[in-house]
Write a protein that holds these residues in place. Structure first.
Motif, PDB file in Angstrom:
ATOM      1  N   PHE A 136       0.918   5.767   0.668  1.00 22.49           N
ATOM      2  CA  PHE A 136       0.219   6.950   1.162  1.00 22.49           C
ATOM      3  C   PHE A 136       0.932   8.192   0.643  1.00 22.49           C
ATOM      4  O   PHE A 136       2.163   8.282   0.665  1.00 22.49           O
ATOM      5  CB  PHE A 136       0.206   6.980   2.693  1.00 22.49           C
ATOM      6  CG  PHE A 136      -0.444   5.780   3.326  1.00 22.49           C
ATOM      7  CD1 PHE A 136      -1.828   5.694   3.449  1.00 22.49           C
ATOM      8  CD2 PHE A 136       0.327   4.728   3.794  1.00 22.49           C
ATOM      9  CE1 PHE A 136      -2.428   4.589   4.028  1.00 22.49           C
ATOM     10  CE2 PHE A 136      -0.263   3.611   4.376  1.00 22.49           C
ATOM     11  CZ  PHE A 136      -1.641   3.540   4.494  1.00 22.49           C
ATOM     12  N   SER A 165       0.866  -1.180   0.000  1.00 23.04           N
ATOM     13  CA  SER A 165       0.000   0.000   0.000  1.00 23.04           C
ATOM     14  C   SER A 165       0.898   1.224   0.000  1.00 23.04           C
ATOM     15  O   SER A 165       2.076   1.147   0.357  1.00 23.04           O
ATOM     16  CB  SER A 165      -0.910   0.029   1.234  1.00 23.04           C
ATOM     17  OG  SER A 165      -1.703  -1.122   1.329  1.00 23.04           O
ATOM     18  N   ASN A 189      -2.531  13.092  -0.915  1.00 18.92           N
ATOM     19  CA  ASN A 189      -3.952  12.849  -1.195  1.00 18.92           C
ATOM     20  C   ASN A 189      -4.597  11.915  -0.175  1.00 18.92           C
ATOM     21  O   ASN A 189      -5.808  11.943   0.030  1.00 18.92           O
ATOM     22  CB  ASN A 189      -4.120  12.265  -2.597  1.00 18.92           C
ATOM     23  CG  ASN A 189      -3.748  13.251  -3.685  1.00 18.92           C
ATOM     24  OD1 ASN A 189      -3.824  14.461  -3.474  1.00 18.92           O
ATOM     25  ND2 ASN A 189      -3.320  12.751  -4.827  1.00 18.92           N
ATOM     26  N   ASP A 190      -3.758  11.078   0.488  1.00 20.88           N
ATOM     27  CA  ASP A 190      -4.282  10.141   1.486  1.00 20.88           C
ATOM     28  C   ASP A 190      -4.246  10.709   2.892  1.00 20.88           C
ATOM     29  O   ASP A 190      -4.794  10.102   3.818  1.00 20.88           O
ATOM     30  CB  ASP A 190      -3.472   8.847   1.450  1.00 20.88           C
ATOM     31  CG  ASP A 190      -3.525   8.178   0.088  1.00 20.88           C
ATOM     32  OD1 ASP A 190      -4.620   7.778  -0.316  1.00 20.88           O
ATOM     33  OD2 ASP A 190      -2.461   8.081  -0.560  1.00 20.88           O
TER      34      ASP A 190
END
Length: 340
Positions: free
Chosen positions: A212, A210, A215-216
Protein backbone atom coordinates in the motif's frame (compact mmCIF):
# COMPACT_ATOMS: atom_id res chain seq x y z
CA UNK A 1 35.77 63.68 25.01
CA UNK A 2 32.27 62.88 23.79
CA UNK A 3 33.62 60.20 21.43
CA UNK A 4 35.52 58.56 24.28
CA UNK A 5 32.42 58.45 26.47
CA UNK A 6 30.42 57.02 23.59
CA UNK A 7 33.07 54.35 22.95
CA UNK A 8 33.08 53.39 26.61
CA UNK A 9 29.29 53.27 26.66
CA UNK A 10 29.11 51.10 23.56
CA UNK A 11 31.85 48.85 24.96
CA UNK A 12 29.94 48.40 28.21
CA UNK A 13 26.72 47.64 26.33
CA UNK A 14 28.55 45.12 24.18
CA UNK A 15 30.04 43.39 27.22
CA UNK A 16 26.63 43.28 28.89
CA UNK A 17 25.02 41.78 25.77
CA UNK A 18 27.79 39.21 25.48
CA UNK A 19 27.33 38.31 29.15
CA UNK A 20 23.57 37.89 28.75
CA UNK A 21 24.09 35.75 25.63
CA UNK A 22 26.59 33.56 27.50
CA UNK A 23 24.12 33.04 30.36
CA UNK A 24 21.36 32.10 27.90
CA UNK A 25 23.66 29.59 26.17
CA UNK A 26 24.63 28.04 29.51
CA UNK A 27 20.96 27.74 30.54
CA UNK A 28 20.06 26.06 27.22
CA UNK A 29 22.99 23.65 27.55
CA UNK A 30 21.97 22.75 31.10
CA UNK A 31 18.36 22.21 30.04
CA UNK A 32 19.46 19.87 27.27
CA UNK A 33 21.87 18.02 29.55
CA UNK A 34 19.33 17.55 32.30
CA UNK A 35 16.36 16.91 30.02
CA UNK A 36 14.55 19.86 31.59
CA UNK A 37 11.12 20.77 30.24
CA UNK A 38 8.97 23.63 31.43
CA UNK A 39 5.25 22.90 31.77
CA UNK A 40 2.35 25.09 32.77
CA UNK A 41 1.30 22.60 35.43
CA UNK A 42 1.71 18.97 36.44
CA UNK A 43 -1.76 17.60 37.11
CA UNK A 44 -2.20 15.21 40.02
CA UNK A 45 -1.46 11.65 38.93
CA UNK A 46 1.02 12.71 36.23
CA UNK A 47 4.75 12.02 36.50
CA UNK A 48 7.74 12.76 34.27
CA UNK A 49 10.56 10.23 34.68
CA UNK A 50 14.15 10.99 33.63
CA UNK A 51 16.36 9.15 33.03
CA UNK A 52 15.70 7.74 30.49
CA UNK A 53 16.29 10.86 28.44
CA UNK A 54 14.55 9.39 25.38
CA UNK A 55 12.27 6.36 24.94
CA UNK A 56 11.69 4.67 21.58
CA UNK A 57 10.29 1.41 22.95
CA UNK A 58 8.97 0.05 26.24
CA UNK A 59 7.85 -3.23 27.73
CA UNK A 60 5.98 -3.82 30.99
CA UNK A 61 6.93 -7.00 32.83
CA UNK A 62 5.19 -7.34 36.21
CA UNK A 63 6.40 -4.33 38.24
CA UNK A 64 9.27 -3.41 35.92
CA UNK A 65 9.19 -1.06 32.93
CA UNK A 66 11.89 -1.90 30.39
CA UNK A 67 12.68 1.19 28.33
CA UNK A 68 14.90 1.41 25.27
CA UNK A 69 16.32 4.22 23.21
CA UNK A 70 19.49 6.19 22.78
CA UNK A 71 20.47 5.41 26.40
CA UNK A 72 20.37 1.67 25.72
CA UNK A 73 18.16 -0.23 28.17
CA UNK A 74 17.00 1.35 31.43
CA UNK A 75 14.64 -0.27 33.92
CA UNK A 76 12.04 1.64 35.93
CA UNK A 77 10.08 0.44 38.95
CA UNK A 78 6.41 0.54 37.94
CA UNK A 79 5.14 1.65 41.35
CA UNK A 80 7.75 4.20 42.45
CA UNK A 81 8.98 5.48 39.08
CA UNK A 82 12.56 5.04 40.27
CA UNK A 83 15.32 3.55 38.15
CA UNK A 84 16.39 0.03 39.09
CA UNK A 85 19.60 -1.77 38.05
CA UNK A 86 19.44 -3.85 34.89
CA UNK A 87 20.40 -7.49 35.43
CA UNK A 88 24.13 -7.86 34.93
CA UNK A 89 26.09 -8.44 32.84
CA UNK A 90 24.21 -6.41 30.21
CA UNK A 91 25.71 -6.95 26.74
CA UNK A 92 26.87 -3.97 24.77
CA UNK A 93 23.82 -2.36 23.20
CA UNK A 94 23.49 0.35 20.58
CA UNK A 95 20.44 2.55 20.08
CA UNK A 96 17.58 0.28 21.21
CA UNK A 97 14.73 0.18 18.69
CA UNK A 98 12.36 -2.45 20.11
CA UNK A 99 11.84 -4.65 23.14
CA UNK A 100 9.33 -7.54 23.23
CA UNK A 101 8.65 -10.54 25.45
CA UNK A 102 7.97 -13.89 23.80
CA UNK A 103 5.69 -16.73 24.87
CA UNK A 104 8.56 -18.46 26.72
CA UNK A 105 9.45 -15.41 28.80
CA UNK A 106 12.51 -14.31 26.80
CA UNK A 107 12.90 -10.53 26.54
CA UNK A 108 14.22 -9.67 23.08
CA UNK A 109 16.09 -6.41 22.47
CA UNK A 110 16.70 -5.13 18.95
CA UNK A 111 19.28 -2.37 18.62
CA UNK A 112 21.57 -0.72 16.11
CA UNK A 113 24.31 -3.24 16.88
CA UNK A 114 22.26 -6.42 16.70
CA UNK A 115 19.90 -8.56 18.77
CA UNK A 116 20.05 -9.83 22.36
CA UNK A 117 17.68 -11.62 24.69
CA UNK A 118 17.32 -12.09 28.46
CA UNK A 119 15.57 -14.59 30.73
CA UNK A 120 15.99 -15.72 34.35
CA UNK A 121 19.26 -13.89 34.93
CA UNK A 122 20.88 -15.00 31.67
CA UNK A 123 21.75 -12.88 28.64
CA UNK A 124 22.33 -14.23 25.14
CA UNK A 125 23.62 -12.33 22.11
CA UNK A 126 21.79 -13.56 19.00
CA UNK A 127 23.18 -11.08 16.48
CA UNK A 128 25.95 -10.60 15.51
CA UNK A 129 26.62 -14.30 14.90
CA UNK A 130 28.25 -16.44 12.25
CA UNK A 131 25.03 -16.74 10.23
CA UNK A 132 24.13 -13.06 10.63
CA UNK A 133 27.44 -11.26 11.21
CA UNK A 134 25.98 -7.78 11.45
CA UNK A 135 22.51 -6.30 11.42
CA UNK A 136 20.74 -3.15 12.55
CA UNK A 137 17.57 -4.52 14.15
CA UNK A 138 14.70 -2.04 13.80
CA UNK A 139 11.68 -4.14 14.76
CA UNK A 140 10.72 -7.48 16.32
CA UNK A 141 7.51 -9.51 16.47
CA UNK A 142 6.63 -13.02 17.56
CA UNK A 143 4.16 -14.77 15.28
CA UNK A 144 1.40 -17.05 16.46
CA UNK A 145 3.45 -20.18 15.74
CA UNK A 146 6.23 -18.92 18.01
CA UNK A 147 8.54 -17.78 15.22
CA UNK A 148 10.51 -14.60 15.89
CA UNK A 149 10.64 -12.16 12.98
CA UNK A 150 13.01 -9.20 12.94
CA UNK A 151 13.14 -6.24 10.60
CA UNK A 152 16.45 -4.71 9.62
CA UNK A 153 17.54 -1.84 7.42
CA UNK A 154 17.82 -4.28 4.52
CA UNK A 155 15.77 -7.41 5.19
CA UNK A 156 12.98 -9.21 7.06
CA UNK A 157 14.36 -12.29 8.79
CA UNK A 158 12.61 -15.23 10.42
CA UNK A 159 14.37 -16.93 13.38
CA UNK A 160 13.26 -20.49 14.09
CA UNK A 161 15.16 -23.45 15.58
CA UNK A 162 18.31 -21.28 15.75
CA UNK A 163 18.23 -20.69 12.00
CA UNK A 164 17.67 -17.51 10.01
CA UNK A 165 15.58 -17.30 6.84
CA UNK A 166 14.73 -14.21 4.79
CA UNK A 167 11.05 -13.62 4.09
CA UNK A 168 11.95 -11.46 1.11
CA UNK A 169 11.93 -14.10 -1.61
CA UNK A 170 11.64 -13.49 -5.33
CA UNK A 171 7.92 -12.73 -5.05
CA UNK A 172 8.33 -10.10 -2.33
CA UNK A 173 8.13 -6.37 -3.05
CA UNK A 174 11.18 -4.18 -2.59
CA UNK A 175 11.28 -3.08 1.07
CA UNK A 176 13.91 -0.45 1.86
CA UNK A 177 13.74 -1.03 5.63
CA UNK A 178 11.42 -2.88 8.00
CA UNK A 179 10.87 -0.27 10.70
CA UNK A 180 7.56 -1.72 11.93
CA UNK A 181 6.38 -5.33 12.27
CA UNK A 182 2.87 -6.32 13.36
CA UNK A 183 0.90 -9.56 13.19
CA UNK A 184 -2.89 -9.22 13.09
CA UNK A 185 -5.44 -11.61 14.61
CA UNK A 186 -5.68 -13.57 11.37
CA UNK A 187 -1.95 -14.26 11.37
CA UNK A 188 -1.12 -11.80 8.59
CA UNK A 189 2.17 -9.93 8.85
CA UNK A 190 2.22 -6.14 8.33
CA UNK A 191 5.54 -4.46 7.57
CA UNK A 192 5.95 -0.70 7.73
CA UNK A 193 8.84 1.14 6.08
CA UNK A 194 9.62 4.50 7.65
CA UNK A 195 11.63 6.01 4.82
CA UNK A 196 9.87 9.20 3.67
CA UNK A 197 10.39 8.70 -0.08
CA UNK A 198 10.85 4.92 -0.38
CA UNK A 199 8.46 3.73 2.31
CA UNK A 200 5.03 2.17 2.37
CA UNK A 201 3.03 -0.57 4.05
CA UNK A 202 3.44 -4.21 3.10
CA UNK A 203 1.19 -7.17 3.85
CA UNK A 204 2.09 -10.86 3.91
CA UNK A 205 -0.79 -13.35 3.88
CA UNK A 206 0.77 -16.79 3.91
CA UNK A 207 3.11 -16.50 0.94
CA UNK A 208 1.12 -13.81 -0.89
CA UNK A 209 2.39 -10.22 -0.77
CA UNK A 210 0.47 -6.95 -1.11
CA UNK A 211 1.61 -3.35 -0.72
CA UNK A 212 0.00 0.00 0.00
CA UNK A 213 1.23 3.48 -0.89
CA UNK A 214 -0.24 6.97 -1.11
CA UNK A 215 -1.99 5.93 -4.32
CA UNK A 216 -3.83 3.22 -2.35
CA UNK A 217 -4.90 5.55 0.46
CA UNK A 218 -2.00 6.00 2.88
CA UNK A 219 -1.54 9.62 4.10
CA UNK A 220 2.26 9.32 3.76
CA UNK A 221 4.90 6.81 2.66
CA UNK A 222 6.71 6.90 6.00
CA UNK A 223 4.93 4.28 8.16
CA UNK A 224 5.81 4.55 11.85
CA UNK A 225 3.27 2.39 13.70
CA UNK A 226 0.61 -0.28 13.13
CA UNK A 227 -1.98 -1.83 15.44
CA UNK A 228 -5.37 -3.53 15.26
CA UNK A 229 -8.37 -2.24 17.20
CA UNK A 230 -10.81 -4.54 18.94
CA UNK A 231 -13.27 -4.15 16.08
CA UNK A 232 -10.66 -5.50 13.65
CA UNK A 233 -9.75 -2.17 12.06
CA UNK A 234 -6.06 -1.74 11.21
CA UNK A 235 -4.72 1.62 12.39
CA UNK A 236 -1.56 3.07 10.85
CA UNK A 237 0.57 6.01 11.99
CA UNK A 238 2.37 7.64 9.07
CA UNK A 239 4.14 10.88 8.36
CA UNK A 240 7.37 12.81 8.18
CA UNK A 241 8.16 16.40 9.14
CA UNK A 242 4.82 18.23 9.04
CA UNK A 243 3.06 15.92 6.60
CA UNK A 244 1.02 12.75 7.05
CA UNK A 245 -1.77 11.55 9.31
CA UNK A 246 -3.39 8.40 10.66
CA UNK A 247 -5.01 5.78 8.45
CA UNK A 248 -7.76 3.26 9.17
CA UNK A 249 -8.15 0.13 7.05
CA UNK A 250 -11.37 -1.86 7.19
CA UNK A 251 -13.35 -3.87 4.64
CA UNK A 252 -10.71 -3.26 2.00
CA UNK A 253 -10.94 0.53 2.21
CA UNK A 254 -8.70 3.25 3.66
CA UNK A 255 -9.83 6.30 5.63
CA UNK A 256 -7.46 9.05 6.74
CA UNK A 257 -7.45 11.33 9.80
CA UNK A 258 -5.59 14.66 10.05
CA UNK A 259 -5.45 17.75 12.25
CA UNK A 260 -8.80 18.77 10.77
CA UNK A 261 -10.27 15.64 12.35
CA UNK A 262 -8.74 16.42 15.76
CA UNK A 263 -5.28 14.85 15.66
CA UNK A 264 -2.39 16.48 17.53
CA UNK A 265 -0.22 16.81 14.42
CA UNK A 266 -0.11 15.76 10.79
CA UNK A 267 3.00 13.60 11.15
CA UNK A 268 1.96 10.68 13.35
CA UNK A 269 4.48 8.52 15.18
CA UNK A 270 2.61 5.84 17.14
CA UNK A 271 -0.84 4.32 17.60
CA UNK A 272 -2.32 2.36 20.52
CA UNK A 273 -5.73 1.20 21.78
CA UNK A 274 -6.27 1.30 25.56
CA UNK A 275 -8.45 -1.00 27.68
CA UNK A 276 -11.40 1.40 27.35
CA UNK A 277 -11.33 1.26 23.55
CA UNK A 278 -9.83 4.74 23.17
CA UNK A 279 -7.20 5.25 20.49
CA UNK A 280 -3.97 7.09 21.23
CA UNK A 281 -2.25 8.63 18.22
CA UNK A 282 1.18 10.08 18.97
CA UNK A 283 2.65 12.78 16.79
CA UNK A 284 6.19 13.70 15.80
CA UNK A 285 6.06 17.27 17.14
CA UNK A 286 2.70 18.01 18.76
CA UNK A 287 1.97 15.56 21.57
CA UNK A 288 -0.73 12.90 21.39
CA UNK A 289 -4.44 12.73 20.60
CA UNK A 290 -6.62 10.40 22.67
CA UNK A 291 -10.23 9.46 21.98
CA UNK A 292 -12.25 8.11 19.10
CA UNK A 293 -12.97 9.50 15.62
CA UNK A 294 -14.99 12.66 16.08
CA UNK A 295 -14.01 13.10 19.73
CA UNK A 296 -10.33 13.74 20.43
CA UNK A 297 -8.41 15.42 23.21
CA UNK A 298 -4.84 16.56 22.59
CA UNK A 299 -2.19 16.23 25.31
CA UNK A 300 1.10 18.13 25.01
CA UNK A 301 4.01 19.30 27.15
CA UNK A 302 1.74 22.10 28.39
CA UNK A 303 -0.52 19.49 29.98
CA UNK A 304 2.48 17.70 31.49
CA UNK A 305 3.89 15.28 28.91
CA UNK A 306 7.62 14.60 29.11
CA UNK A 307 8.19 15.51 25.45
CA UNK A 308 6.51 16.66 22.27
CA UNK A 309 7.11 13.45 20.27
CA UNK A 310 5.27 10.39 21.58
CA UNK A 311 7.09 7.37 20.13
CA UNK A 312 5.50 4.50 22.06
CA UNK A 313 2.90 3.88 24.73
CA UNK A 314 1.42 1.09 26.79
CA UNK A 315 -0.85 0.46 29.76
CA UNK A 316 -0.12 -1.61 32.85
CA UNK A 317 -2.39 -3.92 34.85
CA UNK A 318 -3.56 -1.02 37.04
CA UNK A 319 -4.64 0.92 33.96
CA UNK A 320 -1.75 3.39 34.29
CA UNK A 321 -0.55 4.85 30.99
CA UNK A 322 3.15 4.89 30.09
CA UNK A 323 4.27 7.12 27.21
CA UNK A 324 7.77 7.09 25.77
CA UNK A 325 8.82 10.43 24.31
CA UNK A 326 11.78 12.26 22.83
CA UNK A 327 12.48 13.70 26.29
CA UNK A 328 11.78 10.98 28.83
CA UNK A 329 8.95 8.82 30.11
CA UNK A 330 5.47 9.98 31.13
CA UNK A 331 3.35 8.10 33.67
CA UNK A 332 -0.36 8.98 33.86
CA UNK A 333 -2.71 7.31 36.32
CA UNK A 334 -5.99 6.15 34.84
CA UNK A 335 -8.20 8.41 36.98
CA UNK A 336 -5.96 11.41 36.25
CA UNK A 337 -6.26 11.27 32.49
CA UNK A 338 -8.94 13.90 32.02
CA UNK A 339 -8.09 16.19 34.95
CA UNK A 340 -7.80 19.74 33.62
Amino acid sequence: MTEGILRNYLGAVGQLAAGVLLIVIIIIMLQNALGFVQVRSSPPGWQIIRPPQEVSTLLIVNDTIWTGGKDGVLLIDRLSGMQVPAPAPVPRLGYVRQIIRDHDGWIWIGHDGGLARYRNGSWEVIVPALTVPSARILSIVQRGDGTIVVGTDADVLMYHDNRWTSLLDSTAPSIASADVLFEDRDGNLWIGCGQPTRGGLFFLNGSSWSSFTINDGLPHLSVRGVTQARDGTIWVAAGFSRHGGAALYANGKWRNLTIADGLAGESTRSVYEDDAGRMWIGSEYDGIAVGTPGSWRVLTEKEGLAGYEVKIMSQDTDGTYWLGTNSGLSRIERNALFIA
